[in-house]
Design an enzyme around this catalytic site. Structure first.
Site, PDB file in Angstrom:
ATOM      1  N   GLY A  65       1.383   5.055 -22.622  1.00 55.92           N
ATOM      2  CA  GLY A  65       0.740   4.885 -21.323  1.00 55.92           C
ATOM      3  C   GLY A  65       1.348   5.727 -20.231  1.00 55.92           C
ATOM      4  N   ALA A  84       0.568   8.638 -18.991  1.00 58.15           N
ATOM      5  CA  ALA A  84      -0.280   9.417 -18.088  1.00 58.15           C
ATOM      6  C   ALA A  84      -0.775   8.556 -16.934  1.00 58.15           C
ATOM      7  CB  ALA A  84      -1.470  10.015 -18.839  1.00 58.15           C
ATOM      8  N   THR A 123       4.906  -8.002 -16.478  1.00 57.58           N
ATOM      9  CA  THR A 123       4.569  -8.194 -15.065  1.00 57.58           C
ATOM     10  C   THR A 123       4.957  -9.589 -14.591  1.00 57.58           C
ATOM     11  OG1 THR A 123       2.676  -8.414 -13.540  1.00 57.58           O
ATOM     12  CG2 THR A 123       2.245  -8.823 -15.851  1.00 57.58           C
ATOM     13  N   ASP A 124       5.218  -9.715 -13.291  1.00 61.99           N
ATOM     14  CA  ASP A 124       5.491 -11.031 -12.715  1.00 61.99           C
ATOM     15  C   ASP A 124       4.283 -11.957 -12.812  1.00 61.99           C
ATOM     16  OD1 ASP A 124       3.905  -9.737 -10.813  1.00 61.99           O
ATOM     17  OD2 ASP A 124       5.297 -10.024  -9.150  1.00 61.99           O
ATOM     18  N   GLU A 125       3.102 -11.380 -13.017  1.00 64.31           N
ATOM     19  CA  GLU A 125       1.882 -12.197 -13.028  1.00 64.31           C
ATOM     20  C   GLU A 125       1.827 -13.167 -14.205  1.00 64.31           C
ATOM     21  OE1 GLU A 125      -1.855 -10.474 -11.887  1.00 64.31           O
ATOM     22  OE2 GLU A 125      -0.871  -8.698 -11.062  1.00 64.31           O
ATOM     23  N   TYR A 172      -6.175 -10.720 -17.396  1.00 61.96           N
ATOM     24  CA  TYR A 172      -5.147  -9.682 -17.429  1.00 61.96           C
ATOM     25  C   TYR A 172      -3.767 -10.279 -17.680  1.00 61.96           C
ATOM     26  CZ  TYR A 172      -1.354  -6.899 -15.489  1.00 61.96           C
ATOM     27  OH  TYR A 172      -0.147  -6.279 -15.309  1.00 61.96           O
ATOM     28  N   ALA A 183      -2.964 -13.167 -18.743  1.00 58.78           N
ATOM     29  CA  ALA A 183      -2.916 -13.879 -20.024  1.00 58.78           C
ATOM     30  C   ALA A 183      -2.712 -12.903 -21.182  1.00 58.78           C
ATOM     31  CB  ALA A 183      -4.197 -14.680 -20.230  1.00 58.78           C
ATOM     32  N   LYS A 219      -1.192  -9.976 -20.969  1.00 59.90           N
ATOM     33  CA  LYS A 219       0.195  -9.526 -20.893  1.00 59.90           C
ATOM     34  C   LYS A 219       1.143 -10.605 -21.407  1.00 59.90           C
ATOM     35  CE  LYS A 219       1.686  -6.247 -19.590  1.00 59.90           C
ATOM     36  NZ  LYS A 219       2.004  -4.999 -20.347  1.00 59.90           N
ATOM     37  N   ASN A 221      -1.028  -9.635   1.913  1.00 59.22           N
ATOM     38  CA  ASN A 221      -1.955  -8.508   1.835  1.00 59.22           C
ATOM     39  C   ASN A 221      -2.411  -8.025   3.211  1.00 59.22           C
ATOM     40  OD1 ASN A 221      -1.745  -8.598  -0.914  1.00 59.22           O
ATOM     41  ND2 ASN A 221      -3.701  -9.654  -1.245  1.00 59.22           N
TER      42      ASN A 221
END
Length: 316
Positions: free
Chosen positions: A7, A9, A119-121, A143, A145, A147, A242
């Site tokens: 991954g 690129a 990821t922290d997610e 996503y 889940a 990961k 955000n």
């Protein structure tokens, strides 16, 4: 030393390869990337690498790339939460099945070290305090889940087959070479063209932000000094909501806040992420960039590359 980076690129992967090539000029670097919409060969300009176009979910291509590797670092993943909501199957294929392919090949070729970039997610949302590596994972989107599924496979392969694996989980990365579907590059490019900036919900969702170069240094620290079988959080210690990020971008570009447009919130939108990176810091790693300096550098990079990248914004 031969290092294979998947991954590379894409956003974080390409920054990592630049970091490694600069720090370890004697490393032989092999890159495996299937060049999805978010991958760009321009991200690898100026590097002396062996590039193989292919998918980590393609066992034969992944085998070709890994056969001589001493180290493997897996950045390859589908990562955009919005896309995972409309097309979860592609995330499972890449983030779960692709990871399982790589783990089988680590066994086959007796790779010295394998780093799974997560990821922290995967931890889900936390309203107070910060997640430690020992906390349970509780993903909210297809996503995160997918990961988490990859992470669990890595841990299971370590326990079952005793292979040399480690996992890093970072907070939200920002910096150069990020495909403009994510908040910071998208809003910079839209603001440069005086387009509305679509802020989800009330804009109070909090993320911990880390400059991509600091994350790359953290991954390298884990690769060189981490303990096999362990998980390491890499957090920037820069929590911002955000709306704050959006207003900061507008301020740096001298654009009016009237460009802010609140839109319906994302399905399953986590309220706050926060990581405790004490464990990684004990290995000798510390983030070097202040949030303010890193944002300044990031905004300038996207201004300089606006003509090329704005075309991608128009396709979203």
């Amino acid at each position: 030393m031969n290092i294979m980076v998947t991954g590379a690129a894409g956003f974080i992967g390409s920054n990592f390869v630049h970091y490694i090539a600069n720090k370890y000029p004697d490393y032989d670097i092999t890159v495996l990337d299937k060049l999805t919409y978010a991958g760009d060969m321009e991200n690898l300009n100026g590097l002396d690498i062996n590039f193989i176009k292919g998918d980590i979910a393609d066992f034969d291509k992944a085998s070709e790339a890994m056969k001589d590797a001493d180290y493997v670092v897996n950045f390859a993943a589908e990562t955009h939460v919005d896309k995972s909501i409309t097309d979860p199957a592609s995330f499972v294929k890449s983030d779960v099945l692709g990871t399982q392919n790589l783990l089988e090949l680590v066994r086959k070729y007796e790779v010295e070290k394998y780093i799974q970039i997560s990821t922290d997610e995967v931890y889900g949302s936390i309203m107070e305090g910060s997640f430690k590596e020992t906390d349970n994972i509780d993903p909210s989107s297809p996503y995160s889940a997918s990961k988490a599924g990859g992470d669990l496979l890595v841990s299971a392969y370590y326990k079952t087959y005793d292979i040399p694996v480690m996992i890093t989980r970072s907070s939200n990365n920002f910096g150069p070479r990020q495909f403009p579907e994510k908040l910071i590059p998208l809003f910079i490019l839209k603001a440069l063209h005086d387009e509305p900036l679509p802020v989800y919900g009330d804009g109070q969702n909090v993320r911990d932000w880390i400059y991509v170069e600091d994350n790359c240094a953290g991954v390298d620290t884990v690769l060189q000094k981490g303990k096999i079988g362990e998980v390491y959080n890499i957090g920037g210690g820069n929590e911002r909501n955000n709306l704050e990020i959006t207003k900061l971008i507008l301020e740096k570009l001298n654009k009016p806040e009237s460009l802010i447009q609140h839109v319906d919130d994302r399905l399953g939108h986590d309220r706050r992420y926060s990581l405790d990176a004490t464990k990684t810091k004990k290995l000798g790693w510390e983030p070097k960039w202040t949030f303010e300096d890193a944002m300044e550098k990031t905004v300038e990079w996207y201004k300089e590359n606006s003509d090329r990248l704005y075309k991608a914004v128009q396709t979203l």
